[in-house]
Scaffold this active site. Sequence first.
Site, mmCIF file in Angstrom:
data_model
loop_
_atom_site.group_PDB
_atom_site.id
_atom_site.type_symbol
_atom_site.label_atom_id
_atom_site.label_comp_id
_atom_site.label_asym_id
_atom_site.label_seq_id
_atom_site.Cartn_x
_atom_site.Cartn_y
_atom_site.Cartn_z
ATOM 1 N N TYR A 35 24.977 20.837 51.805
ATOM 2 C CA TYR A 35 25.062 22.124 51.118
ATOM 3 C C TYR A 35 25.933 22.004 49.869
ATOM 4 O O TYR A 35 25.546 22.424 48.773
ATOM 5 C CB TYR A 35 25.631 23.188 52.060
ATOM 6 C CG TYR A 35 25.975 24.477 51.374
ATOM 7 C CD1 TYR A 35 24.974 25.309 50.870
ATOM 8 C CD2 TYR A 35 27.302 24.878 51.206
ATOM 9 C CE1 TYR A 35 25.286 26.490 50.222
ATOM 10 C CE2 TYR A 35 27.621 26.061 50.559
ATOM 11 C CZ TYR A 35 26.611 26.857 50.072
ATOM 12 O OH TYR A 35 26.918 28.036 49.420
ATOM 13 N N SER B 162 29.762 27.013 44.699
ATOM 14 C CA SER B 162 30.512 27.199 45.944
ATOM 15 C C SER B 162 31.816 26.425 45.915
ATOM 16 O O SER B 162 31.901 25.343 45.315
ATOM 17 C CB SER B 162 29.668 26.722 47.132
ATOM 18 O OG SER B 162 30.434 26.638 48.311
#
Length: 335
Positions: free
Chosen positions: A152, A127
């Site tokens: 995350y 990501s």
Amino acid sequence: MKYLVTGAAGFIGAKVSEELLKKGHDVVGIDIINDYYDVELKESRLAPLLKDSKFVFKKIDIAHSQDVLDLFAAEKFDRVVHLAAQAGVRYSIENPMAYADSNLVGHLNILEGCRHNNVAHLVYASSSSVYGLNAKTPFSTSDTVDHPVSLYAATKKSNELMAHSYSHLYNMPTTGLRFFTVYGPCGRPDMAPFIFTKKILDGETIDINNNGDMWRDFTYIDDIVEGVIRIADVIPARNDDWTVEEGTPASSSAPYSVYNIGHGSPINLMDFIKAIEAELGIEATKNFRGMQPGDVYQTYADTQDLFKATGYTPKVGVKEGVANLVRWYKEFYNK
């Protein structure tokens, strides 16, 4: 070839599965289909895939190691595209254990499955959030990414480190893709493009973080999928001349690579909202507020390495992409 696609009911996973089937591959798709967001939306993504005889779906939680290992042993995959994960920056603040289960334990189980069954190439989702506090733009895979601002992001950085250890220990080819703000039809309801579209149509107020002074490298779903499919054919090889001192963090002496995958041209958040407003013919009611926990000011992908490796160049601009998103949303939700 036979592919495993994890997260096959997800936004990117369903589309990757569709494209692999078009190219004649056999695809086994797995997904837990949890209720993090609308289950009906996930099932609608799967529905057309299930009509293809070369697609098999299995409901599996990647955090359950024996289920994953049994699947690998039975199917003998040639390649794996690992997209399953607990997504969302803000939800990681509310429910951190879900990220440990799916993004850490689940990722380890996929690595183990590949290791024990001679998978030729593992492509997995990282990501853009791994860039965290990085301020230099565009974000480059040669930059260090040691300061994530959400759990995350930390799990995604961990995925890259775990993949490298397996590439090094077992000569197992792995490629990580750092996705930059993916949007389009069938998108995730927890992401800004979907939220803005829904709330504007419903006459609700939209929250605009950092008073609108934010930039995102919005990347259309079809462009993302094209990059994923292409990189699956670019299998990393060992490079015994590589050194930590002179090499880039995106490569290694092991068969390991990391790439940015994004549009490469960040858009101001207010301009993106204006594109949605123009397509809907409705002006949004706006609530301007400060920066939220876990947010970053700007994302901006340097995609030159991916271009060199695959010829990947994004083609869909914001106006076209937003038009497709809005058209799909109106049809799917009968608006």
